[in-house]
Design a protein around this motif. Structure first.
Motif, PDB file in Angstrom:
ATOM      1  N   VAL A   1      10.556  -7.053   6.982  1.00  0.00           N
ATOM      2  CA  VAL A   1       9.159  -7.354   5.837  1.00  0.00           C
ATOM      3  C   VAL A   1       9.510  -5.751   5.340  1.00  0.00           C
ATOM      4  N   PHE A   2       9.629  -4.957   6.203  1.00  0.00           N
ATOM      5  CA  PHE A   2      10.059  -2.908   5.637  1.00  0.00           C
ATOM      6  C   PHE A   2      10.787  -3.571   4.727  1.00  0.00           C
ATOM      7  N   SER A   3      12.104  -3.567   4.652  1.00  0.00           N
ATOM      8  CA  SER A   3      13.170  -3.206   4.443  1.00  0.00           C
ATOM      9  C   SER A   3      13.228  -4.295   3.407  1.00  0.00           C
ATOM     10  N   ALA A   4      13.137  -5.130   2.784  1.00  0.00           N
ATOM     11  CA  ALA A   4      13.255  -6.328   1.985  1.00  0.00           C
ATOM     12  C   ALA A   4      11.685  -6.080   1.062  1.00  0.00           C
ATOM     13  N   ASN A   5      11.441  -4.835   0.941  1.00  0.00           N
ATOM     14  CA  ASN A   5      10.114  -4.303  -0.021  1.00  0.00           C
ATOM     15  C   ASN A   5      10.716  -2.767  -0.102  1.00  0.00           C
TER      16      ASN A   5
ATOM     17  N   LYS B   1       0.830   8.997   8.360  1.00  0.00           N
ATOM     18  CA  LYS B   1       1.679  10.046   8.484  1.00  0.00           C
ATOM     19  C   LYS B   1       1.277  11.040   9.400  1.00  0.00           C
ATOM     20  N   ASP B   2       0.412  11.215   9.906  1.00  0.00           N
ATOM     21  CA  ASP B   2       0.732  12.549  10.678  1.00  0.00           C
ATOM     22  C   ASP B   2       0.348  11.986  11.892  1.00  0.00           C
ATOM     23  N   GLY B   3       1.445  10.879  12.249  1.00  0.00           N
ATOM     24  CA  GLY B   3       1.220   9.951  13.878  1.00  0.00           C
ATOM     25  C   GLY B   3       0.327   9.611  14.410  1.00  0.00           C
ATOM     26  N   GLY B   4      -1.174   9.965  14.409  1.00  0.00           N
ATOM     27  CA  GLY B   4      -2.687   9.224  14.911  1.00  0.00           C
ATOM     28  C   GLY B   4      -2.910   7.593  13.722  1.00  0.00           C
ATOM     29  N   GLN B   5      -3.085   6.614  14.508  1.00  0.00           N
ATOM     30  CA  GLN B   5      -3.547   5.957  14.037  1.00  0.00           C
ATOM     31  C   GLN B   5      -4.033   5.407  13.126  1.00  0.00           C
ATOM     32  N   LEU B   6      -4.239   4.180  12.005  1.00  0.00           N
ATOM     33  CA  LEU B   6      -5.535   4.493  11.082  1.00  0.00           C
ATOM     34  C   LEU B   6      -6.434   4.741  10.982  1.00  0.00           C
ATOM     35  N   VAL B   7      -7.135   5.865  10.326  1.00  0.00           N
ATOM     36  CA  VAL B   7      -8.408   5.644   9.988  1.00  0.00           C
ATOM     37  C   VAL B   7      -8.972   5.198   8.630  1.00  0.00           C
ATOM     38  N   PRO B   8     -10.132   5.108   8.289  1.00  0.00           N
ATOM     39  CA  PRO B   8     -10.947   5.292   6.811  1.00  0.00           C
ATOM     40  C   PRO B   8     -10.760   6.667   6.091  1.00  0.00           C
ATOM     41  N   PRO B   9      -9.647   6.645   4.737  1.00  0.00           N
ATOM     42  CA  PRO B   9     -10.200   4.785   3.960  1.00  0.00           C
ATOM     43  C   PRO B   9      -8.993   3.842   4.289  1.00  0.00           C
ATOM     44  N   GLN B  10      -7.931   4.612   4.596  1.00  0.00           N
ATOM     45  CA  GLN B  10      -6.202   4.105   4.995  1.00  0.00           C
ATOM     46  C   GLN B  10      -6.415   2.665   5.020  1.00  0.00           C
ATOM     47  N   ASP B  11      -7.885   2.846   6.425  1.00  0.00           N
ATOM     48  CA  ASP B  11      -7.726   1.019   7.080  1.00  0.00           C
ATOM     49  C   ASP B  11      -8.699   0.077   6.665  1.00  0.00           C
ATOM     50  N   GLY B  12      -9.381   0.619   5.865  1.00  0.00           N
ATOM     51  CA  GLY B  12     -10.137  -0.547   4.323  1.00  0.00           C
ATOM     52  C   GLY B  12      -8.872  -0.732   3.174  1.00  0.00           C
ATOM     53  N   GLU B  13      -8.561   0.262   2.608  1.00  0.00           N
ATOM     54  CA  GLU B  13      -7.642   0.144   2.132  1.00  0.00           C
ATOM     55  C   GLU B  13      -5.914  -1.114   2.076  1.00  0.00           C
ATOM     56  N   ILE B  14      -5.819  -0.784   3.864  1.00  0.00           N
ATOM     57  CA  ILE B  14      -4.847  -1.514   3.481  1.00  0.00           C
ATOM     58  C   ILE B  14      -5.727  -2.879   3.846  1.00  0.00           C
ATOM     59  N   ILE B  15      -6.815  -3.317   4.792  1.00  0.00           N
ATOM     60  CA  ILE B  15      -7.094  -4.561   5.012  1.00  0.00           C
ATOM     61  C   ILE B  15      -7.254  -5.322   3.943  1.00  0.00           C
ATOM     62  N   SER B  16      -7.846  -4.471   2.770  1.00  0.00           N
ATOM     63  CA  SER B  16      -8.582  -4.971   1.356  1.00  0.00           C
ATOM     64  C   SER B  16      -6.793  -5.477   0.430  1.00  0.00           C
TER      65      SER B  16
ATOM     66  N   GLU C   1      11.556   8.505  -1.086  1.00  0.00           N
ATOM     67  CA  GLU C   1      11.394   7.421  -0.625  1.00  0.00           C
ATOM     68  C   GLU C   1      11.179   7.507   0.946  1.00  0.00           C
ATOM     69  N   ILE C   2      10.358   5.947   1.015  1.00  0.00           N
ATOM     70  CA  ILE C   2       9.267   5.660   2.405  1.00  0.00           C
ATOM     71  C   ILE C   2      10.087   5.104   3.484  1.00  0.00           C
ATOM     72  N   LYS C   3       9.523   6.382   4.633  1.00  0.00           N
ATOM     73  CA  LYS C   3      10.316   5.841   5.735  1.00  0.00           C
ATOM     74  C   LYS C   3       8.973   5.012   6.560  1.00  0.00           C
ATOM     75  N   VAL C   4       9.235   4.437   7.658  1.00  0.00           N
ATOM     76  CA  VAL C   4       8.589   3.752   8.659  1.00  0.00           C
ATOM     77  C   VAL C   4       9.613   3.662  10.067  1.00  0.00           C
TER      78      VAL C   4
ATOM     79  N   TYR D   1       0.836  -1.273  -0.001  1.00  0.00           N
ATOM     80  CA  TYR D   1       0.006   0.355   0.116  1.00  0.00           C
ATOM     81  C   TYR D   1       0.813   0.988  -0.457  1.00  0.00           C
ATOM     82  N   LEU D   2       2.116   0.971   1.110  1.00  0.00           N
ATOM     83  CA  LEU D   2       2.964   2.534   0.257  1.00  0.00           C
ATOM     84  C   LEU D   2       2.950   2.349  -0.602  1.00  0.00           C
ATOM     85  N   ASN D   3       4.561   1.680  -1.258  1.00  0.00           N
ATOM     86  CA  ASN D   3       4.329   1.701  -2.224  1.00  0.00           C
ATOM     87  C   ASN D   3       3.360   2.279  -3.505  1.00  0.00           C
ATOM     88  N   LYS D   4       2.397   2.158  -3.108  1.00  0.00           N
ATOM     89  CA  LYS D   4       0.888   2.607  -4.588  1.00  0.00           C
ATOM     90  C   LYS D   4       0.795   3.896  -4.221  1.00  0.00           C
TER      91      LYS D   4
END
Length: 571
Positions: free
Chosen positions: A112-116, A164-179, A89-92, A80-83
């Motif tokens: 796993v993150f680094s492998a991606n 990225k805002d420092g908050g936990q996942l909320v819609p729509p990101q949560d549903g998209e990541i679960i998919s 440069e993506i950082k986690v 999801y992050l890569n899309k």
């Protein structure tokens, strides 16, 4: 011959393929032969995201926390992050708590993150959850992960995801990541780490977070008042020991006694039945030390340091525990008074809470002429409010489950800064020949006498999940007509985002995301919420009552609570 449901056996057989390590395959075969009940509970469903991410018992199977379920979630998040951030440069950032396997799980997730192809900032040792939320923004990350099961029992672990805002996942990101996750097979997980993309972090982020906590959590308390406050602190074997003593010292609080028997991080939590500051027994050792030293305040935090329990002395000089609603009321009122004294309130500020918390907070906001927002249970919704209303300043917010957030430099409940804020209140009130307890009663006298009570029923396993579903179904199909002798005038069904006005027989739409929650409002001002927990095998009933009586109100409120509790007997 032992019978295993064919649907479950089909799921089990996936774990007996060569992709899974030999020990995993061997242990699953042992379960097939000797523990069919355990096998069923381990495989009958996929472990799901709840209000605080994914949390569950550690072990083998789709319904357990293990390297494969964590790896699959991380692979889905990586995709999801890569899309979402192509050609960047993506950082986690990744942190973890004191629980068994947390450090190892953090390394798996980092791998796993680094492998991606994703850059990873991994804390070198355990750290509080709010520091991870801070680090996501401080290091300009697109996401963050904490390996923690908060205050759950020792056999649990979990996986909280931050955006990225420092908050936990909320819609729509949560549903998209679960998919993304659901579209994967376990064989799609990239476990081979790229060590060049993994960087250990510690002191720099620690200092930045501690400085920000002091900046946001102190309010012109005199040196003498700080020195005169006697504090007892316990980390309950968790991560707060790495930060709270440092922050208190940096803020000028010298008179701090630590419960040494609970100071070492330990995933077994050997001195408590439950490392949950909501449970009075968890603070027993701290209260005993407070009596020995005649301390003014006791603070105890949960293992990942996002919740805190507070005890203060009452008018008889006895230590009493504040519930989460009382702590929230105290902190919110004090914050707004400080903002008002500084001339910073102009109507463009807001405070926030949740639908299962005390209605008193809304009255406080009205008194100070600022906005009040109310969301679903979970601090991710408060973080979303901060993001959704950039033209308003966030002062503070909390929920009944012993969590509070001061300012917006962190976007999750933060027991570090909240501990400091509680000490500021206690120190200032003591210097005024008052106390936190007296201050709370003054607030009640001003806004009305509110009392809250939580009933939490544990229902474990598949049968427990079915029982919880049956209770909620019964409440929806046969809603209360009256509760403890008072007529029900309104019912909110958040699963349908609708409210039913029984007085006028009308249905209206609620501006809330759908969630499995029911709320009942009675003619006498009581509020009762029913909600299955998103992170524990529990169903919770939240009771709020109030009284305008000036005398004997404690007895009146207690009788109301007991009558309501008797009607909610689903044990």
């Amino acid at each position: 011959m032992i019978y295993v449901d064919p649907k479950i056996l089909a799921r089990v057989n996936q774990w007996l393929t060569p992709f899974f390590d030999e020990k995993t395959q061997h242990d699953i075969k042992e379960m097939i032969a000797y523990d069919p009940e355990g096998l069923e509970d381990s495989f009958y469903k996929n472990l799901e995201f709840g209000t605080g991410g994914m949390r569950g018992i550690m072990g083998l199977g789709d319904n357990r926390i293990n390297k494969y379920t964590l790896g699959k979630n991380t692979q889905g998040l990586s995709n999801y992050l890569n899309k979402q951030f192509p050609n960047k440069e993506i950082k986690v950032a990744i942190a973890y708590d004191c629980r068994h396997n947390s450090k190892d799980f953090a390394k798996v997730v980092a791998g796993v993150f680094s492998a991606n192809g994703i850059k990873v900032f991994l804390f070198s040792e355990l750290r509080p959850t709010p520091e991870l939320s801070f680090a996501v923004k401080y290091l300009n990350c697109q996401a963050g992960i904490v390996l923690t099961a908060s205050h759950n029992p020792p056999e649990y672990n979990g996986y909280k995801v931050y955006w990225k805002d420092g908050g936990q996942l909320v819609p729509p990101q949560d549903g998209e990541i679960i998919s993304e996750i659901n579209a994967l097979q376990y064989e799609d997980i990239k476990f081979e780490a790229n060590e060049k993309l993994i960087e250990l972090i510690d002191a720099e982020v620690d200092e930045a977070f501690a400085d920000a906590s002091v900046e946001n959590g102190t309010f012109n308390t005199s040196k003498a008042a700080k020195k005169n406050l006697k504090i007892v602190f316990t980390s309950l074997h968790g991560t707060s020991i790495t930060m709270i003593p440092k922050v208190l010292e940096k803020a000028g609080y010298e008179n701090v006694s630590i419960v040494e028997a609970q100071a070492d991080p330990n995933g077994d939590f050997p001195t408590v039945k439950s490392p949950n500051p909501e449970e009075p027994a968890a603070l027993k050792m701290a209260l005993e030390l407070a009596d020995e030293e005649n301390a003014d305040i006791v603070i105890g935090t949960d293992p990942d340091c996002d919740r805190l329990g507070i005890a203060v002395r009452n008018k008889d000089n006895k230590m009493v525990l504040l519930n989460g609603n009382q702590a929230m009321v105290l902190m919110t009122h004090f914050l707004l008074e400080q903002w008002q004294k500084a001339g910073k309130l102009n109507g463009k500020q807001f405070i926030a809470s949740t639908i299962v918390s005390t209605p008193m907070v809304a009255q406080i906001a009205e008194h100070f002429n600022i906005k009040y927002f109310e969301g679903l249970t979970g601090f991710k919704w408060i973080a979303k409010m901060i993001k959704d209303f950039p033209d308003l300043e966030f002062v503070g917010g909390g929920e009944e489950s012993f969590g509070y957030l001061v300012g917006d430099f962190v976007r999750d409940k933060d027991a570090v800064t909240a501990t400091l804020l509680a000490c500021e209140i206690a120190a200032q009130k003591k210097a005024e020949d008052s106390s936190m307890f007296q201050y709370l009663n003054e607030i009640y006298n001003q806004y009305g006498n509110y009392r809250e009570h939580l009933i939490s029923l544990t229902k474990k396993g598949k049968s427990g999940s079915e029982e919880i579903s049956a209770i909620m179904k019964k409440l929806r199909e046969n809603p209360f007509k009256e509760i403890a002798g008072s007529k029900v005038v309104r019912m909110d069904d958040i699963s349908k985002s609708q409210t039913t006005d029984f007085l006028n027989n009308k249905i209206h739409t609620l501006n809330l995301p759908k969630s499995n929650v029911l709320l009942f409002y009675t003619e006498d001002g009581s509020k009762i919420a029913a909600r299955p927990s998103g992170t524990e095998p529990k169903i919770k009933f939240y009771i709020s009552v109030n009284s305008s009586e000036k005398e004997n109100f404690e007895e009146i409120l207690q009788q109301k609570i007991e009558a309501i509790a008797a009607q909610l007997n689903f044990s």
